[in-house]
Motif scaffolding. Structure first.
Motif, PDB file in Angstrom:
ATOM      1  N   PHE A 107     -25.404  12.422  82.759  1.00  0.00           N
ATOM      2  CA  PHE A 107     -26.268  13.594  83.357  1.00  0.00           C
ATOM      3  C   PHE A 107     -25.818  14.744  83.335  1.00  0.00           C
ATOM      4  O   PHE A 107     -26.466  16.072  83.538  1.00  0.00           O
ATOM      5  CB  PHE A 107     -27.088  13.197  84.697  1.00  0.00           C
ATOM      6  CG  PHE A 107     -27.642  11.941  84.984  1.00  0.00           C
ATOM      7  CD1 PHE A 107     -28.793  11.709  84.170  1.00  0.00           C
ATOM      8  CD2 PHE A 107     -27.386  10.987  85.419  1.00  0.00           C
ATOM      9  CE1 PHE A 107     -29.520  10.839  83.922  1.00  0.00           C
ATOM     10  CE2 PHE A 107     -27.967   9.737  85.438  1.00  0.00           C
ATOM     11  CZ  PHE A 107     -29.118   9.621  84.684  1.00  0.00           C
ATOM     12  N   GLY A 108     -24.350  15.056  83.269  1.00  0.00           N
ATOM     13  CA  GLY A 108     -23.694  16.193  83.304  1.00  0.00           C
ATOM     14  C   GLY A 108     -23.480  16.760  81.710  1.00  0.00           C
ATOM     15  O   GLY A 108     -24.086  16.179  80.928  1.00  0.00           O
ATOM     16  N   ARG A 112     -24.307  22.200  81.573  1.00  0.00           N
ATOM     17  CA  ARG A 112     -24.871  21.808  82.825  1.00  0.00           C
ATOM     18  C   ARG A 112     -23.842  21.842  84.132  1.00  0.00           C
ATOM     19  O   ARG A 112     -22.591  22.209  83.717  1.00  0.00           O
ATOM     20  CB  ARG A 112     -25.254  20.236  82.722  1.00  0.00           C
ATOM     21  CG  ARG A 112     -26.372  20.028  81.772  1.00  0.00           C
ATOM     22  CD  ARG A 112     -26.975  18.637  81.736  1.00  0.00           C
ATOM     23  NE  ARG A 112     -27.930  18.386  80.740  1.00  0.00           N
ATOM     24  CZ  ARG A 112     -28.789  17.451  80.411  1.00  0.00           C
ATOM     25  NH1 ARG A 112     -28.606  16.414  81.715  1.00  0.00           N
ATOM     26  NH2 ARG A 112     -29.690  17.439  79.683  1.00  0.00           N
ATOM     27  N   THR A 133     -18.576  19.650  82.634  1.00  0.00           N
ATOM     28  CA  THR A 133     -19.677  19.902  83.524  1.00  0.00           C
ATOM     29  C   THR A 133     -18.962  21.153  84.393  1.00  0.00           C
ATOM     30  O   THR A 133     -18.112  20.981  85.002  1.00  0.00           O
ATOM     31  CB  THR A 133     -20.185  18.925  84.399  1.00  0.00           C
ATOM     32  OG1 THR A 133     -20.354  17.696  83.637  1.00  0.00           O
ATOM     33  CG2 THR A 133     -21.272  19.288  85.104  1.00  0.00           C
ATOM     34  N   ALA A 161     -27.504  19.907  87.379  1.00  0.00           N
ATOM     35  CA  ALA A 161     -27.838  18.410  86.876  1.00  0.00           C
ATOM     36  C   ALA A 161     -27.460  17.404  87.964  1.00  0.00           C
ATOM     37  O   ALA A 161     -28.266  16.384  87.854  1.00  0.00           O
ATOM     38  CB  ALA A 161     -26.998  18.095  85.522  1.00  0.00           C
ATOM     39  N   VAL A 162     -26.275  17.569  88.622  1.00  0.00           N
ATOM     40  CA  VAL A 162     -25.937  16.531  89.412  1.00  0.00           C
ATOM     41  C   VAL A 162     -25.371  17.184  90.881  1.00  0.00           C
ATOM     42  O   VAL A 162     -24.529  18.338  90.805  1.00  0.00           O
ATOM     43  CB  VAL A 162     -24.861  15.810  89.104  1.00  0.00           C
ATOM     44  CG1 VAL A 162     -24.254  14.611  89.966  1.00  0.00           C
ATOM     45  CG2 VAL A 162     -25.181  15.128  87.532  1.00  0.00           C
ATOM     46  N   ASN A 190     -35.287  17.987  88.830  1.00  0.00           N
ATOM     47  CA  ASN A 190     -35.224  16.953  87.717  1.00  0.00           C
ATOM     48  C   ASN A 190     -33.585  16.495  87.939  1.00  0.00           C
ATOM     49  O   ASN A 190     -33.301  15.779  87.182  1.00  0.00           O
ATOM     50  CB  ASN A 190     -35.477  17.408  86.328  1.00  0.00           C
ATOM     51  CG  ASN A 190     -36.982  17.164  86.188  1.00  0.00           C
ATOM     52  OD1 ASN A 190     -37.769  16.353  86.897  1.00  0.00           O
ATOM     53  ND2 ASN A 190     -37.374  18.018  85.246  1.00  0.00           N
ATOM     54  N   GLY A 191     -32.884  17.513  88.686  1.00  0.00           N
ATOM     55  CA  GLY A 191     -31.597  17.106  88.943  1.00  0.00           C
ATOM     56  C   GLY A 191     -31.154  15.905  89.633  1.00  0.00           C
ATOM     57  O   GLY A 191     -31.998  15.494  90.568  1.00  0.00           O
ATOM     58  N   ASN A 219     -34.881  10.719  91.867  1.00  0.00           N
ATOM     59  CA  ASN A 219     -33.665  11.337  91.271  1.00  0.00           C
ATOM     60  C   ASN A 219     -32.778  11.083  92.253  1.00  0.00           C
ATOM     61  O   ASN A 219     -31.705  11.544  92.260  1.00  0.00           O
ATOM     62  CB  ASN A 219     -34.021  12.820  91.216  1.00  0.00           C
ATOM     63  CG  ASN A 219     -34.519  13.659  92.305  1.00  0.00           C
ATOM     64  OD1 ASN A 219     -34.847  12.988  93.503  1.00  0.00           O
ATOM     65  ND2 ASN A 219     -34.206  14.894  92.618  1.00  0.00           N
TER      66      ASN A 219
END
Length: 371
Positions: A107-108, A112, A133, A161-162, A190-191, A219
């Motif tokens: 996700f990173g 991001r 990231t 993103a995280v 959405n993160g 999430n």
């Protein structure tokens, strides 16, 4: 290529030192938050037999999905805050470190951002660095709590993103309030919001697990480890619970056959002995609370702790205090904000040795004499 530095490291790695707590051979080691109570002979025998059986098939690759282990982990989590979790919602890897790296890999990445709030676990920015990231650090209050208004604002502004948030926090021991999880999951959009519960089993009565919020937030990710409460630091087994879509994303970035047959067998055997292995958690909670009270009686500042360690201070020269403790055979951790030290909770005998050594060191400091 003549004249370029060797080896050709990426720029963010140049000059960095490897992560790691000091490993010093002293009688009392209270610096890495290990459980001081190892497995019983019965549990060790079961683990050894499970490993022996696994050894007979080491010519074959392990179950790359760790299906039996994930089933067992889901069952355990359903007894500690989860509700109806299944294998599809659970993932496991070599320690929570690998779990975190897989989350950042999935996700990173370039372009991001990852967010946390300092002081916090010192490996988080390294996970971000290693996954290329961008790292953004907010700040905690003076008592190490999280200002939820400021935290929500930062998350909405940065759109990470995280989000990485340990509860209890390392190195302070501070647990997140129940409303923080939902607030930050909503702010992240959405993160992915990762609540790192490496020390979750040590939380005080009435402090909920973020697992309870999983059904409400697609999430949300809740990570755990078998290193601490399960006294299995040497086995390296971390795991998480999340939506099946998040678990599937991690299956994309994981290395082939990343979890060995020996590790899977060890963890499964340990889970069969969960009541026994977790049986000393209450003892460690009691010893933690005694330690907090004693340190405060000595006139020291102490952070509230829901973990198996205590952050205390403040010292004008914490390194000198740390070294003088080592000279007396007691190893604790020089970590956290400047002026603070962290002690892991050990056996009553180990904690008595720590208290005696700290009393002697402080007396020497007040006299201005030699250690």
């Amino acid at each position: 290529m003549t004249g370029l530095p060797w080896p050709p490291l990426r720029d963010p790695l140049v000059g960095d030192e490897p992560y790691g707590a000091p490993q010093i051979d002293v009688p009392v080691q209270l610096n890495t938050n290990e459980n001081p109570y190892g497995p019983s002979p019965e549990a060790a025998a079961d683990i050894a037999e499970a490993v022996r059986e696994a050894a007979l098939t080491l010519n074959r690759y392990p179950d790359r999905e760790a299906s039996a282990l994930r089933d067992a982990l889901a069952g355990y989590l359903n007894r500690d805050g989860g509700a109806g979790l299944t294998r599809a919602q659970v993932w496991a890897a070599n320690g929570s470190n690998e779990v975190m790296m897989q989350l950042l890999q999935a996700f990173g990445g370039p372009g991001r951002r990852a967010v946390s709030f300092a002081p916090t676990y010192s490996m988080y920015p390294e996970y971000a660095r290693n996954s290329i990231t961008a790292w953004v650090a907010g700040h905690r209050e003076s008592d190490f709590s999280l200002d939820l208004v400021a935290a929500e604002k930062l998350v909405r502004e940065v759109a990470p993103a995280v989000v990485l948030l340990p509860s209890p926090n390392n190195p302070t021991g501070t647990a997140l309030p129940v409303e923080a999880v939902s607030l930050l999951c909503e702010a992240a959009g959405n993160g992915v919001v990762v609540i790192d519960e490496a020390y979750g089993e040590f939380r005080r009565a009435g402090v909920p697990s973020a697992l309870e919020a999983l059904p409400r937030h697609r999430n949300l990710v809740v990570t755990r480890t078998m290193s601490k409460a399960f006294a299995l630091a040497g086995a390296r087994l971390g795991y998480l619970a999340a939506a099946p879509e998040i678990v599937d994303a991690l299956r994309v970035v994981r290395l082939p056959y990343h979890l060995s047959a020996v590790t899977q067998a060890t963890a499964l055997a340990a889970l069969r002995h969960a009541p026994e292995l977790l049986g000393r958690v209450d003892d460690l909670r009691v010893e933690r609370d005694r330690t907090v009270s004693w340190l405060r009686e000595q006139g020291l500042e102490v952070a509230e702790s829901d973990a198996n360690f205590v952050l205390f201070g403040r010292f004008a020269d914490r390194h000198r205090i740390w070294q003088r403790l080592v000279d007396r055979g007691v190893l604790i951790r020089e970590t956290g904000p400047e002026g603070w030290l962290r002690v892991s909770i050990g056996t009553p005998e180990e904690m008595n040795a720590f208290k005696q050594a700290l009393t002697e060191v402080r007396a020497a400091e007040e006299e201005g004499g030699a250690a």
